[in-house]
Scaffold this motif. Sequence first.
Motif, PDB file in Angstrom:
ATOM      1  N   ILE A  45       0.833  -1.204   0.000  1.00  0.00           N
ATOM      2  CA  ILE A  45       0.000   0.000   0.000  1.00  0.00           C
ATOM      3  C   ILE A  45       0.867   1.254   0.000  1.00  0.00           C
ATOM      4  O   ILE A  45       0.517   2.289  -0.594  1.00  0.00           O
ATOM      5  N   SER A  46       2.051   1.177   0.676  1.00  0.00           N
ATOM      6  CA  SER A  46       2.926   2.350   0.736  1.00  0.00           C
ATOM      7  C   SER A  46       3.456   2.739  -0.628  1.00  0.00           C
ATOM      8  O   SER A  46       3.852   3.899  -0.838  1.00  0.00           O
ATOM      9  N   LEU A  47       3.473   1.804  -1.564  1.00  0.00           N
ATOM     10  CA  LEU A  47       3.895   2.141  -2.918  1.00  0.00           C
ATOM     11  C   LEU A  47       2.904   3.078  -3.594  1.00  0.00           C
ATOM     12  O   LEU A  47       3.246   3.797  -4.528  1.00  0.00           O
ATOM     13  N   ILE A  48       1.674   3.030  -3.123  1.00  0.00           N
ATOM     14  CA  ILE A  48       0.631   3.885  -3.694  1.00  0.00           C
ATOM     15  C   ILE A  48       0.474   5.165  -2.881  1.00  0.00           C
ATOM     16  O   ILE A  48       0.469   6.267  -3.418  1.00  0.00           O
ATOM     17  N   SER A  49       0.358   5.003  -1.547  1.00  0.00           N
ATOM     18  CA  SER A  49       0.132   6.166  -0.687  1.00  0.00           C
ATOM     19  C   SER A  49       0.689   5.871   0.698  1.00  0.00           C
ATOM     20  O   SER A  49       0.344   4.851   1.300  1.00  0.00           O
ATOM     21  N   LEU A  50       1.520   6.770   1.210  1.00  0.00           N
ATOM     22  CA  LEU A  50       2.087   6.595   2.541  1.00  0.00           C
ATOM     23  C   LEU A  50       1.025   6.781   3.620  1.00  0.00           C
ATOM     24  O   LEU A  50       1.041   6.088   4.654  1.00  0.00           O
ATOM     25  N   VAL A  51       0.097   7.684   3.378  1.00  0.00           N
ATOM     26  CA  VAL A  51      -0.974   7.923   4.349  1.00  0.00           C
ATOM     27  C   VAL A  51      -1.860   6.692   4.481  1.00  0.00           C
ATOM     28  O   VAL A  51      -2.254   6.275   5.577  1.00  0.00           O
ATOM     29  N   ALA A  52      -2.181   6.077   3.355  1.00  0.00           N
ATOM     30  CA  ALA A  52      -3.007   4.871   3.387  1.00  0.00           C
ATOM     31  C   ALA A  52      -2.283   3.723   4.098  1.00  0.00           C
ATOM     32  O   ALA A  52      -2.906   2.922   4.804  1.00  0.00           O
ATOM     33  N   ALA A  53      -0.953   3.656   3.931  1.00  0.00           N
ATOM     34  CA  ALA A  53      -0.191   2.609   4.614  1.00  0.00           C
ATOM     35  C   ALA A  53      -0.220   2.812   6.119  1.00  0.00           C
ATOM     36  O   ALA A  53      -0.383   1.844   6.888  1.00  0.00           O
ATOM     37  N   LEU A  54      -0.071   4.073   6.552  1.00  0.00           N
ATOM     38  CA  LEU A  54      -0.154   4.338   7.992  1.00  0.00           C
ATOM     39  C   LEU A  54      -1.547   4.043   8.538  1.00  0.00           C
ATOM     40  O   LEU A  54      -1.707   3.543   9.661  1.00  0.00           O
ATOM     41  N   ALA A  55      -2.566   4.346   7.738  1.00  0.00           N
ATOM     42  CA  ALA A  55      -3.935   4.058   8.167  1.00  0.00           C
ATOM     43  C   ALA A  55      -4.183   2.555   8.272  1.00  0.00           C
ATOM     44  O   ALA A  55      -4.973   2.094   9.107  1.00  0.00           O
ATOM     45  N   ALA A  56      -3.507   1.744   7.449  1.00  0.00           N
ATOM     46  CA  ALA A  56      -3.681   0.286   7.515  1.00  0.00           C
ATOM     47  C   ALA A  56      -2.999  -0.312   8.734  1.00  0.00           C
ATOM     48  O   ALA A  56      -3.397  -1.376   9.220  1.00  0.00           O
ATOM     49  N   LEU A  57      -1.955   0.390   9.244  1.00  0.00           N
ATOM     50  CA  LEU A  57      -1.253  -0.130  10.415  1.00  0.00           C
ATOM     51  C   LEU A  57      -2.084  -0.019  11.689  1.00  0.00           C
ATOM     52  O   LEU A  57      -1.902  -0.813  12.619  1.00  0.00           O
ATOM     53  N   VAL A  58      -2.983   0.975  11.733  1.00  0.00           N
ATOM     54  CA  VAL A  58      -3.776   1.179  12.951  1.00  0.00           C
ATOM     55  C   VAL A  58      -4.692  -0.002  13.242  1.00  0.00           C
ATOM     56  O   VAL A  58      -4.653  -0.570  14.345  1.00  0.00           O
ATOM     57  N   PRO A  59      -5.562  -0.433  12.320  1.00  0.00           N
ATOM     58  CA  PRO A  59      -6.401  -1.606  12.631  1.00  0.00           C
ATOM     59  C   PRO A  59      -5.589  -2.873  12.836  1.00  0.00           C
ATOM     60  O   PRO A  59      -5.986  -3.747  13.612  1.00  0.00           O
ATOM     61  N   LEU A  60      -4.427  -2.974  12.156  1.00  0.00           N
ATOM     62  CA  LEU A  60      -3.586  -4.150  12.369  1.00  0.00           C
ATOM     63  C   LEU A  60      -3.076  -4.204  13.800  1.00  0.00           C
ATOM     64  O   LEU A  60      -3.088  -5.263  14.443  1.00  0.00           O
ATOM     65  N   GLY A  61      -2.640  -3.062  14.322  1.00  0.00           N
ATOM     66  CA  GLY A  61      -2.170  -3.024  15.702  1.00  0.00           C
ATOM     67  C   GLY A  61      -3.275  -3.293  16.701  1.00  0.00           C
ATOM     68  O   GLY A  61      -3.072  -3.989  17.703  1.00  0.00           O
ATOM     69  N   LEU A  62      -4.472  -2.720  16.437  1.00  0.00           N
ATOM     70  CA  LEU A  62      -5.600  -2.972  17.336  1.00  0.00           C
ATOM     71  C   LEU A  62      -6.012  -4.437  17.337  1.00  0.00           C
ATOM     72  O   LEU A  62      -6.456  -4.965  18.358  1.00  0.00           O
ATOM     73  N   MET A  63      -5.855  -5.103  16.197  1.00  0.00           N
ATOM     74  CA  MET A  63      -6.217  -6.508  16.120  1.00  0.00           C
ATOM     75  C   MET A  63      -5.188  -7.395  16.815  1.00  0.00           C
ATOM     76  O   MET A  63      -5.526  -8.440  17.391  1.00  0.00           O
ATOM     77  N   LEU A  64      -3.927  -6.986  16.804  1.00  0.00           N
ATOM     78  CA  LEU A  64      -2.865  -7.804  17.399  1.00  0.00           C
ATOM     79  C   LEU A  64      -2.698  -7.554  18.890  1.00  0.00           C
ATOM     80  O   LEU A  64      -2.182  -8.427  19.603  1.00  0.00           O
ATOM     81  N   LEU A  65      -3.112  -6.401  19.388  1.00  0.00           N
ATOM     82  CA  LEU A  65      -2.912  -6.074  20.793  1.00  0.00           C
ATOM     83  C   LEU A  65      -3.566  -7.102  21.728  1.00  0.00           C
ATOM     84  O   LEU A  65      -2.933  -7.531  22.706  1.00  0.00           O
ATOM     85  N   PRO A  66      -4.821  -7.530  21.506  1.00  0.00           N
ATOM     86  CA  PRO A  66      -5.398  -8.542  22.404  1.00  0.00           C
ATOM     87  C   PRO A  66      -4.637  -9.863  22.402  1.00  0.00           C
ATOM     88  O   PRO A  66      -4.705 -10.616  23.384  1.00  0.00           O
ATOM     89  N   LEU A  67      -3.935 -10.194  21.324  1.00  0.00           N
ATOM     90  CA  LEU A  67      -3.167 -11.435  21.289  1.00  0.00           C
ATOM     91  C   LEU A  67      -1.890 -11.343  22.118  1.00  0.00           C
ATOM     92  O   LEU A  67      -1.329 -12.364  22.529  1.00  0.00           O
ATOM     93  N   MET A  68      -1.420 -10.128  22.373  1.00  0.00           N
ATOM     94  CA  MET A  68      -0.171  -9.943  23.106  1.00  0.00           C
ATOM     95  C   MET A  68      -0.387  -9.887  24.613  1.00  0.00           C
ATOM     96  O   MET A  68       0.541 -10.125  25.387  1.00  0.00           O
ATOM     97  N   VAL A  69      -1.603  -9.593  25.053  1.00  0.00           N
ATOM     98  CA  VAL A  69      -1.917  -9.526  26.481  1.00  0.00           C
ATOM     99  C   VAL A  69      -2.476 -10.879  26.894  1.00  0.00           C
ATOM    100  O   VAL A  69      -3.542 -11.294  26.433  1.00  0.00           O
TER     101      VAL A  69
END
Length: 499
Positions: A45-69
């Motif tokens: 996604i970063s090849l197309i838009s850096l903003v869109a890539a950063l926006a994709a990281l947010v839901p990914l982090g929210l989805m992984l956080l419960p697995l780490m606790v």
Amino acid sequence: MSASAAGATHPTYGNWRRPRRAGLGPLGLVGTVVVFGGLVLTLLISLISLVAALAALVPLGLMLLPLMVRTQDGRNLYQLVAVRVGWIRRKAKGAHVYASGPLSRRPGGRFRPPGLLGKVRMAEGHDAYGRPFGVLHHPDRNLYTIVLGCEPDGGSLVDPDQVDVWVASWGDWLARLSHEPQLKGATVVVETAPDPGTRLALEVLPQISDDAPAVARAVMEEVVQSYPAASSEMHTYIALTYGIPDGRKRGTQEIVTDLAIRIPGLLNGLVGAGGGSASPLSAEQIAEVTRVAYDPAVAPDVLTARASAGGTGLEWEDAGPMAAVESVGAYHHDSGVSRTWMLTLAPRGTVSSSVLRNMLEPAPGIRRKRVALLYRPIDPATSARIVEADRRAAQFMATSGRGMIQARAASEMRAAEQTASEEASGAGLVEFSLMVTATVDSADQLPDATAILRNLQASARVSMRPADRMQAAAFTCTLPLGILPWEHVLLPRELQEAL
């Protein structure tokens, strides 16, 4: 289980290990796959838009956080939420309340056991010695359970060498379970309760002569009344649950015949491990054990019927409670209120063979107490793969860490090497857990019972937690009826381990 060579007179046991979870840290295999997949997607996604890539990281982090606790016993936030959601759904549907009998909505008007036992059917057969034994059929999972009863010799006034022989024989019996065809699991239940004095009264009072002196008669009657207050009854049951090979169709009678052939060999192994007098339980006896667990007040009546008439004639269809209500932290059933605890952490380090003695003995202030050890034998081929994978993971951690982390990893590597050596020499690999159910007369007595159980857990060096929001299912798992928790889950066991 491995014996320590610290001393010949007082051997110790330990080396209980959890197989290492695949994946990066606490994420597990699923979380690791999601991490790498998300990173690859973000890079694209970063090849197309850096903003869109950063926006994709947010839901990914929210989805992984419960697995780490994770909790102490390895559960993540998703699993904790799933338990709460399941409880809310059951309560909304009214599934936490059970009523049976002629005035209930249950078909047939009988008192069938509730919950996981609602669809279980009972069959009966005879072993090679003509002894009747009951077979519980779980149609949902197509499993069959037999129950063995034994009277262990106990460790009092027994030489330490004999205790060591019993422990070794018990370990050998567990190792042989991994070679039992289609065995899914085993449950060892030790049940204790105050002695109501029924058997003593039936044995002594009829023997008193009509011509006996008044003083002698008064002494014997006082013994019958006062002795049960300082005594207790203890029963040990072993439930073995078998499955059917995939793709094969076998009738119930064929299964019963197959199990009848196995029972004598299983009983011989128990006798050699200090099980004392061992025999299979008939269908009537299994129904009686279930009936007393749900309604402790009928225990004296059951003992009276056994002693006077040789049995109660109770059938499985009438072994359940008249009413039962499940709450967040308790299970109310007929004349009792129960709370169940589950193991979260086995004893660290080494322990002696008497580590569970206080927990197994009767506890004052508790109407009935059941300690259930659940075993899942692993076949030799799977055991070798697990042990070797655990050994490689321990070696990697020992060579990649520094300081304190490296010291702990080195200890883990030594334990993994010892486990691999024992498995290669023929020892069996068994997964186990522990559950304890305490039954009291009223909900007001639960705080005192909870305090007693906490003290017993401390003396046994185990960590346990209440089975909140699943007390009914946990109560059923501590009965010697072949309910294996890992066989009654929505997600496949392999997927749960990957989480």
